[in-house]
Design a protein around this motif. Structure first.
Motif, PDB file in Angstrom:
ATOM      1  N   ALA A 174       2.533  -7.968 -11.514  1.00 44.43           N
ATOM      2  CA  ALA A 174       1.902  -7.346 -10.354  1.00 44.43           C
ATOM      3  C   ALA A 174       0.685  -6.522 -10.767  1.00 44.43           C
ATOM      4  O   ALA A 174       0.685  -5.849 -11.800  1.00 44.43           O
ATOM      5  CB  ALA A 174       2.906  -6.450  -9.632  1.00 44.43           C
ATOM      6  N   GLY A 175      -0.356  -6.585  -9.952  1.00 42.77           N
ATOM      7  CA  GLY A 175      -1.534  -5.771 -10.207  1.00 42.77           C
ATOM      8  C   GLY A 175      -1.314  -4.361  -9.689  1.00 42.77           C
ATOM      9  O   GLY A 175      -0.814  -4.168  -8.576  1.00 42.77           O
ATOM     10  N   LEU A 176      -1.660  -3.360 -10.489  1.00 43.67           N
ATOM     11  CA  LEU A 176      -1.532  -1.955 -10.096  1.00 43.67           C
ATOM     12  C   LEU A 176      -2.931  -1.412  -9.803  1.00 43.67           C
ATOM     13  O   LEU A 176      -3.834  -1.503 -10.638  1.00 43.67           O
ATOM     14  CB  LEU A 176      -0.872  -1.143 -11.214  1.00 43.67           C
ATOM     15  CG  LEU A 176      -0.705   0.350 -10.954  1.00 43.67           C
ATOM     16  CD1 LEU A 176       0.210   0.595  -9.760  1.00 43.67           C
ATOM     17  CD2 LEU A 176      -0.159   1.045 -12.200  1.00 43.67           C
ATOM     18  N   PHE A 177      -3.092  -0.813  -8.607  1.00 39.30           N
ATOM     19  CA  PHE A 177      -4.394  -0.316  -8.177  1.00 39.30           C
ATOM     20  C   PHE A 177      -4.282   1.121  -7.693  1.00 39.30           C
ATOM     21  O   PHE A 177      -3.259   1.528  -7.129  1.00 39.30           O
ATOM     22  CB  PHE A 177      -4.959  -1.196  -7.056  1.00 39.30           C
ATOM     23  CG  PHE A 177      -5.225  -2.617  -7.480  1.00 39.30           C
ATOM     24  CD1 PHE A 177      -6.483  -3.006  -7.910  1.00 39.30           C
ATOM     25  CD2 PHE A 177      -4.201  -3.570  -7.458  1.00 39.30           C
ATOM     26  CE1 PHE A 177      -6.725  -4.308  -8.308  1.00 39.30           C
ATOM     27  CE2 PHE A 177      -4.437  -4.868  -7.855  1.00 39.30           C
ATOM     28  CZ  PHE A 177      -5.704  -5.243  -8.291  1.00 39.30           C
ATOM     29  N   GLU A 178      -5.363   1.862  -7.874  1.00 35.51           N
ATOM     30  CA  GLU A 178      -5.378   3.249  -7.435  1.00 35.51           C
ATOM     31  C   GLU A 178      -5.651   3.381  -5.950  1.00 35.51           C
ATOM     32  O   GLU A 178      -5.214   4.339  -5.315  1.00 35.51           O
ATOM     33  CB  GLU A 178      -6.440   4.038  -8.220  1.00 35.51           C
ATOM     34  CG  GLU A 178      -6.134   4.177  -9.700  1.00 35.51           C
ATOM     35  CD  GLU A 178      -7.175   5.004 -10.415  1.00 35.51           C
ATOM     36  OE1 GLU A 178      -8.141   5.453  -9.744  1.00 35.51           O
ATOM     37  OE2 GLU A 178      -7.024   5.214 -11.637  1.00 35.51           O
ATOM     38  N   ASP A 179      -6.397   2.430  -5.399  1.00 38.77           N
ATOM     39  CA  ASP A 179      -6.763   2.542  -3.982  1.00 38.77           C
ATOM     40  C   ASP A 179      -6.856   1.157  -3.341  1.00 38.77           C
ATOM     41  O   ASP A 179      -6.856   0.129  -4.018  1.00 38.77           O
ATOM     42  CB  ASP A 179      -8.071   3.312  -3.808  1.00 38.77           C
ATOM     43  CG  ASP A 179      -9.211   2.730  -4.638  1.00 38.77           C
ATOM     44  OD1 ASP A 179      -9.225   1.496  -4.846  1.00 38.77           O
ATOM     45  OD2 ASP A 179     -10.080   3.488  -5.080  1.00 38.77           O
ATOM     46  N   VAL A 180      -6.930   1.158  -2.015  1.00 44.23           N
ATOM     47  CA  VAL A 180      -6.981  -0.088  -1.248  1.00 44.23           C
ATOM     48  C   VAL A 180      -8.254  -0.886  -1.523  1.00 44.23           C
ATOM     49  O   VAL A 180      -8.184  -2.106  -1.704  1.00 44.23           O
ATOM     50  CB  VAL A 180      -6.816   0.209   0.260  1.00 44.23           C
ATOM     51  CG1 VAL A 180      -7.108  -1.034   1.098  1.00 44.23           C
ATOM     52  CG2 VAL A 180      -5.398   0.702   0.544  1.00 44.23           C
ATOM     53  N   PRO A 181      -9.444  -0.266  -1.566  1.00 40.94           N
ATOM     54  CA  PRO A 181     -10.641  -1.065  -1.855  1.00 40.94           C
ATOM     55  C   PRO A 181     -10.541  -1.844  -3.151  1.00 40.94           C
ATOM     56  O   PRO A 181     -10.970  -3.007  -3.222  1.00 40.94           O
ATOM     57  CB  PRO A 181     -11.752  -0.003  -1.922  1.00 40.94           C
ATOM     58  CG  PRO A 181     -11.272   1.091  -1.039  1.00 40.94           C
ATOM     59  CD  PRO A 181      -9.781   1.142  -1.258  1.00 40.94           C
ATOM     60  N   VAL A 235       0.834  -1.202   0.000  1.00 44.33           N
ATOM     61  CA  VAL A 235       0.000   0.000   0.000  1.00 44.33           C
ATOM     62  C   VAL A 235       0.873   1.259   0.000  1.00 44.33           C
ATOM     63  O   VAL A 235       1.653   1.483   0.915  1.00 44.33           O
ATOM     64  CB  VAL A 235      -0.949   0.001   1.216  1.00 44.33           C
ATOM     65  CG1 VAL A 235      -1.797   1.276   1.243  1.00 44.33           C
ATOM     66  CG2 VAL A 235      -1.850  -1.237   1.194  1.00 44.33           C
ATOM     67  N   ARG A 236       0.753   2.029  -1.048  1.00 43.13           N
ATOM     68  CA  ARG A 236       1.466   3.301  -1.217  1.00 43.13           C
ATOM     69  C   ARG A 236       2.970   3.185  -0.913  1.00 43.13           C
ATOM     70  O   ARG A 236       3.507   3.997  -0.137  1.00 43.13           O
ATOM     71  CB  ARG A 236       0.829   4.403  -0.361  1.00 43.13           C
ATOM     72  CG  ARG A 236      -0.619   4.708  -0.748  1.00 43.13           C
ATOM     73  CD  ARG A 236      -1.228   5.786   0.131  1.00 43.13           C
ATOM     74  NE  ARG A 236      -1.328   5.382   1.530  1.00 43.13           N
ATOM     75  CZ  ARG A 236      -2.305   4.636   2.027  1.00 43.13           C
ATOM     76  NH1 ARG A 236      -3.294   4.229   1.244  1.00 43.13           N
ATOM     77  NH2 ARG A 236      -2.330   4.309   3.304  1.00 43.13           N
ATOM     78  N   PRO A 237       3.644   2.202  -1.484  1.00 43.45           N
ATOM     79  CA  PRO A 237       5.086   2.076  -1.233  1.00 43.45           C
ATOM     80  C   PRO A 237       5.821   3.297  -1.778  1.00 43.45           C
ATOM     81  O   PRO A 237       5.441   3.868  -2.808  1.00 43.45           O
ATOM     82  CB  PRO A 237       5.467   0.807  -1.990  1.00 43.45           C
ATOM     83  CG  PRO A 237       4.440   0.670  -3.055  1.00 43.45           C
ATOM     84  CD  PRO A 237       3.166   1.197  -2.472  1.00 43.45           C
ATOM     85  N   GLN A 238       6.875   3.692  -1.080  1.00 46.37           N
ATOM     86  CA  GLN A 238       7.542   4.952  -1.408  1.00 46.37           C
ATOM     87  C   GLN A 238       8.783   4.783  -2.267  1.00 46.37           C
ATOM     88  O   GLN A 238       9.150   5.693  -3.005  1.00 46.37           O
ATOM     89  CB  GLN A 238       7.907   5.674  -0.103  1.00 46.37           C
ATOM     90  CG  GLN A 238       6.684   6.062   0.711  1.00 46.37           C
ATOM     91  CD  GLN A 238       7.041   6.551   2.103  1.00 46.37           C
ATOM     92  OE1 GLN A 238       8.017   6.091   2.696  1.00 46.37           O
ATOM     93  NE2 GLN A 238       6.266   7.477   2.625  1.00 46.37           N
ATOM     94  N   MET A 239       9.467   3.679  -2.171  1.00 46.47           N
ATOM     95  CA  MET A 239      10.726   3.504  -2.881  1.00 46.47           C
ATOM     96  C   MET A 239      10.690   2.263  -3.770  1.00 46.47           C
ATOM     97  O   MET A 239      10.310   1.168  -3.318  1.00 46.47           O
ATOM     98  CB  MET A 239      11.892   3.386  -1.888  1.00 46.47           C
ATOM     99  CG  MET A 239      12.104   4.622  -1.024  1.00 46.47           C
ATOM    100  SD  MET A 239      13.436   4.391   0.169  1.00 46.47           S
ATOM    101  CE  MET A 239      14.840   4.189  -0.935  1.00 46.47           C
ATOM    102  N   GLY A 240      11.107   2.434  -5.013  1.00 45.80           N
ATOM    103  CA  GLY A 240      11.155   1.309  -5.929  1.00 45.80           C
ATOM    104  C   GLY A 240      12.056   0.192  -5.424  1.00 45.80           C
ATOM    105  O   GLY A 240      11.771  -0.990  -5.619  1.00 45.80           O
ATOM    106  N   GLU A 241      13.157   0.575  -4.760  1.00 47.22           N
ATOM    107  CA  GLU A 241      14.080  -0.427  -4.236  1.00 47.22           C
ATOM    108  C   GLU A 241      13.383  -1.378  -3.271  1.00 47.22           C
ATOM    109  O   GLU A 241      13.629  -2.593  -3.272  1.00 47.22           O
ATOM    110  CB  GLU A 241      15.258   0.246  -3.532  1.00 47.22           C
ATOM    111  CG  GLU A 241      16.197   1.001  -4.463  1.00 47.22           C
ATOM    112  CD  GLU A 241      15.789   2.439  -4.678  1.00 47.22           C
ATOM    113  OE1 GLU A 241      16.637   3.233  -5.118  1.00 47.22           O
ATOM    114  OE2 GLU A 241      14.623   2.783  -4.396  1.00 47.22           O
ATOM    115  N   ASN A 242      12.500  -0.836  -2.433  1.00 48.04           N
ATOM    116  CA  ASN A 242      11.812  -1.673  -1.462  1.00 48.04           C
ATOM    117  C   ASN A 242      10.771  -2.576  -2.128  1.00 48.04           C
ATOM    118  O   ASN A 242      10.534  -3.698  -1.675  1.00 48.04           O
ATOM    119  CB  ASN A 242      11.147  -0.806  -0.393  1.00 48.04           C
ATOM    120  CG  ASN A 242      12.159  -0.225   0.582  1.00 48.04           C
ATOM    121  OD1 ASN A 242      13.221  -0.793   0.788  1.00 48.04           O
ATOM    122  ND2 ASN A 242      11.834   0.912   1.162  1.00 48.04           N
ATOM    123  N   ILE A 243      10.165  -2.090  -3.194  1.00 42.10           N
ATOM    124  CA  ILE A 243       9.227  -2.941  -3.939  1.00 42.10           C
ATOM    125  C   ILE A 243       9.984  -4.115  -4.561  1.00 42.10           C
ATOM    126  O   ILE A 243       9.549  -5.266  -4.501  1.00 42.10           O
ATOM    127  CB  ILE A 243       8.500  -2.137  -5.026  1.00 42.10           C
ATOM    128  CG1 ILE A 243       7.709  -0.978  -4.404  1.00 42.10           C
ATOM    129  CG2 ILE A 243       7.563  -3.052  -5.822  1.00 42.10           C
ATOM    130  CD1 ILE A 243       7.108  -0.033  -5.423  1.00 42.10           C
TER     131      ILE A 243
END
Length: 255
Positions: A67-74, A16-24
């Protein structure tokens, strides 16, 4: 309803809203270490796809591609029948709080019944927001040092991935790796004992005579405790034979 690699349907790991590409990327690598490939990414700060994520994935890039890309948590949780939220802080909500081990045990049971589990991981700086956690059925809390509870995103993913794998695959807690040999059988160990006993008898080791039986029993017990391989037995026979040749040479030198 099943995954070809892992049996029960895998949980979706939702970043959820990860900030750094390295961590992803590191999270993808941690997931693939344990055979998990269902990643979902919600509103990544630096956009998607992310080159830095690919660089850190190190062989697990296919997870990022799929990976699935989503705009929001719901949206990311829309097909999930049970959701866990990972957090290190108390949130003042009435929810079950479980360890990663218990969570993945439950996830496996839910998956076996046809359910779909989602596991949410929050952004690196502050973690999940209360609004995110409110959507979860239970909270995963890692028993960390209370004076330093913060976990890196990939570390938390790795812990949950490990527990999923442990619940899904039978792994012996301890194994003996034999290097091109196998354990000696009882006959081979007994023959080794006979060899040593005969040589020690000749060398006058069993003294005084009234203690000889006890000394021999001690040696037999020693051989039985050692869990020798056939290579070990051959080596010990060789040691004794060489010592016998050496002693014979010494005797001839003194004549």
């Amino acid at each position: 309803m099943t995954d070809t690699l892992n049996g029960p349907r895998q949980p979706a790991f939702v970043l959820v809203r990860p900030q750094m590409g390295e961590n992803i990327g590191a999270a993808a690598r941690a997931m693939w270490n344990f055979g998990l490939d269902h990643m979902r990414v919600v509103a990544p700060r630096d956009g998607w796809p992310n080159e830095r994520a690919v660089a850190l994935a190190s062989g697990a890039g296919r997870l990022l591609d799929q990976a699935g890309l989503f705009e929001d948590v719901p949206g990311a949780l829309s097909d999930c029948t049970y959701v866990f939220a990972t957090t290190a802080r108390e949130r003042g909500m009435t929810k079950p709080v479980v360890t990663p081990e218990r969570a993945m045990e439950q996830a496996r049971a839910i998956a076996a019944e046809g359910g779909k589990v989602g596991v949410m991981f929050g952004p690196e700086r502050a973690g999940l927001e209360n609004a995110d956690i409110a959507r979860a059925d239970a909270i995963i809390s890692v028993p960390v040092n209370p004076e330093f509870p913060s976990l890196n995103l990939a570390q938390c993913v790795l812990l949950c991935g490990y527990e999923w794998r442990r619940q899904s695959v039978d792994v012996a807690p301890e194994v003996m790796e034999l290097a091109k040999t196998e354990f000696a059988n009882g006959v081979e160990v007994a023959a080794l004992g006979d060899h040593y006993e005969a040589q020690l008898e000749e060398a006058g080791f069993f003294w005084p005579p009234d203690k000889a039986d006890s000394m021999k029993l001690t040696l037999r017990n020693l051989w039985g405790r050692l869990r020798l391989t056939r290579a070990d037995v051959q080596t010990l026979h060789g040691v004794l034979r060489q010592m016998g040749r050496w002693a014979e040479g010494k005797r001839k030198d003194h004549k």
